[in-house]
Enzyme design. Structure first.
Site, short mmCIF file in Angstrom:
data_model
loop_
_atom_site.label_atom_id
_atom_site.label_comp_id
_atom_site.label_asym_id
_atom_site.label_seq_id
_atom_site.Cartn_x
_atom_site.Cartn_y
_atom_site.Cartn_z
N ASN A 217 0.87 -1.18 0.00
CA ASN A 217 0.00 0.00 0.00
C ASN A 217 0.90 1.23 0.00
OD1 ASN A 217 -1.80 2.03 0.52
ND2 ASN A 217 -2.38 1.31 2.57
N TRP A 218 0.96 1.91 -1.16
CA TRP A 218 1.90 3.04 -1.28
C TRP A 218 1.34 4.31 -0.65
CZ3 TRP A 218 3.75 2.31 -7.10
CH2 TRP A 218 4.42 1.09 -7.20
N LYS A 219 0.09 4.28 -0.26
CA LYS A 219 -0.56 5.45 0.38
C LYS A 219 -0.34 6.71 -0.47
CE LYS A 219 -0.10 3.08 4.74
NZ LYS A 219 0.04 3.15 6.19
N HIS B 255 -9.30 0.99 5.16
CA HIS B 255 -8.02 1.20 5.84
C HIS B 255 -8.21 2.14 7.02
CE1 HIS B 255 -3.92 2.40 6.64
NE2 HIS B 255 -3.56 1.29 6.02
N GLU C 233 -6.61 4.54 8.07
CA GLU C 233 -6.43 5.98 7.77
C GLU C 233 -7.68 6.55 7.12
OE1 GLU C 233 -2.77 5.35 5.65
OE2 GLU C 233 -1.83 4.79 7.55
N GLU D 173 -5.27 -5.14 10.72
CA GLU D 173 -4.20 -4.17 10.93
C GLU D 173 -4.44 -3.43 12.25
OE1 GLU D 173 -2.30 -2.92 6.98
OE2 GLU D 173 -4.10 -1.74 7.20
N GLY E 269 2.72 2.01 10.79
CA GLY E 269 3.67 3.10 10.63
C GLY E 269 4.40 3.47 11.91
N SER F 265 3.65 -2.46 10.23
CA SER F 265 5.11 -2.52 10.41
C SER F 265 5.72 -3.88 10.06
CB SER F 265 5.51 -2.10 11.83
OG SER F 265 5.11 -0.76 12.06
N GLY G 250 2.92 -1.26 4.24
CA GLY G 250 2.97 0.17 3.96
C GLY G 250 4.41 0.59 3.66
N GLY G 251 5.05 1.19 4.66
CA GLY G 251 6.39 1.76 4.49
C GLY G 251 7.37 0.90 3.71
P1 PGA Z 1 3.06 0.02 7.64
O1 PGA Z 1 1.58 0.24 7.04
O2 PGA Z 1 3.60 -1.24 7.03
O3 PGA Z 1 3.83 1.26 7.21
O4 PGA Z 1 2.92 -0.06 9.12
C1 PGA Z 1 0.71 -0.84 6.92
C2 PGA Z 1 -0.60 -0.34 6.32
O5 PGA Z 1 -1.03 0.76 6.66
O6 PGA Z 1 -1.24 -1.05 5.50
#
Ligand code: PGA
Length: 249
Positions: free
Chosen positions: A9-11, A94, A96, A166, A172, A212, A233-234
């Protein structure tokens, strides 16, 4: 059908030039993997990414969509629009989106319906906050999120649904759920599904862990029996790190 899946997920990261660089690094990864691989770029780069990865085994998926088919929803994108550029899968719910854009379970239920009507696959995200875990309410919160957004569906719909647990406190933050915490929750999610839809649906549904996940912890998390992959994510913004995670299977 239950599969191993690793989705990046590149957000809201990467402009066009950065996206091109990442796509070209992804294309260099030639090792065959034991997991289905997906990446979710921003909307502005979605079609470009789709075209660039067309000849690979990497599926390009969307980070979000609106529930309406079209109309006066400034700034929004519909399932039909995603389908029209070849996108078959969308991430919904998600944390967010829930936190910053007020997406509630009833709104998510409408998005789920809209995606399924277009025969799209959904990566449905949910997870508890730190306060829920500290107060011991994490299972109840997760159960409610799943029930309220998905349990109006009939069992066959689950062939198009991938679940992604999640925990918000792990996204993050560099803090992951321990592999045992992940396994415990994934087993609980599968049991919740089995109670509602029967063991076969539960056994056939992929449940991903997100929060993470990094090259150095992926293998241990993915080795747990009810963890079928990860939403990354990251670490997905670096092609080498992302494929180290993919190759943890
Ligand atoms: P993260 O994000 O790997 O940076 O913790 C995961 C996500 O939000 O899907």
């Amino acid at each position: 059908m239950r599969k191993n899946i690793v989705a990046g997920n590149w957000k809201m990261n990467n402009d066009l030039a950065q996206t091109e660089a990442l796509l070209s690094n992804l294309k260099k990864q030639t090792k065959t993997s034991n997991a289905e691989v997906m990446v979710a770029p921003t909307f502005t780069n979605l079609y470009h990414a789709f075209e660039a990865l067309r000849t690979t085994n990497i599926e390009v998926v969307a980070q979000n969509m609106h529930f309406a088919e079209n109309g006066a929803y400034t700034g929004e994108i519909s399932a039909a629009m995603l389908k029209s550029i070849g996108i078959q899968t969308v991430i919904l719910g998600h944390s967010e989106r829930r936190e910053y854009f007020n997406e509630t379970n009833p709104i998510l239920a409408k998005k789920v319906n809209a995606a399924l009507e277009k025969n799209m696959r959904i990566i449905f995200c949910f997870g508890e906050e730190l306060s829920h875990r500290k107060s011991g309410n994490h299972e109840k919160i997760v159960e409610d999120q799943i029930k309220n957004a998905l349990f109006h569906l009939k069992a066959p719909a689950f062939k198009n649904i991938i679940l992604a647990y999640e925990p918000v406190w792990a996204i993050g933050t560099g803090e992951t759920a321990s592999p045992d915490q992940a396994q415990q929750m994934h087993a609980f999610i599968r049991k919740t599904l089995a109670n509602q839809y029967g063991q076969e649906t539960a056994n056939n549904t992929s449940i991903l862990y997100g929060g993470s996940v990094k090259p150095d912890n992926a293998q241990e998390i993915f080795s747990k029996p009810d963890v079928d992959g990860g939403l990354i994510g990251g670490a997905s913004l670096n092609a080498n790190h992302f494929f180290e995670i993919v190759n943890a299977f």
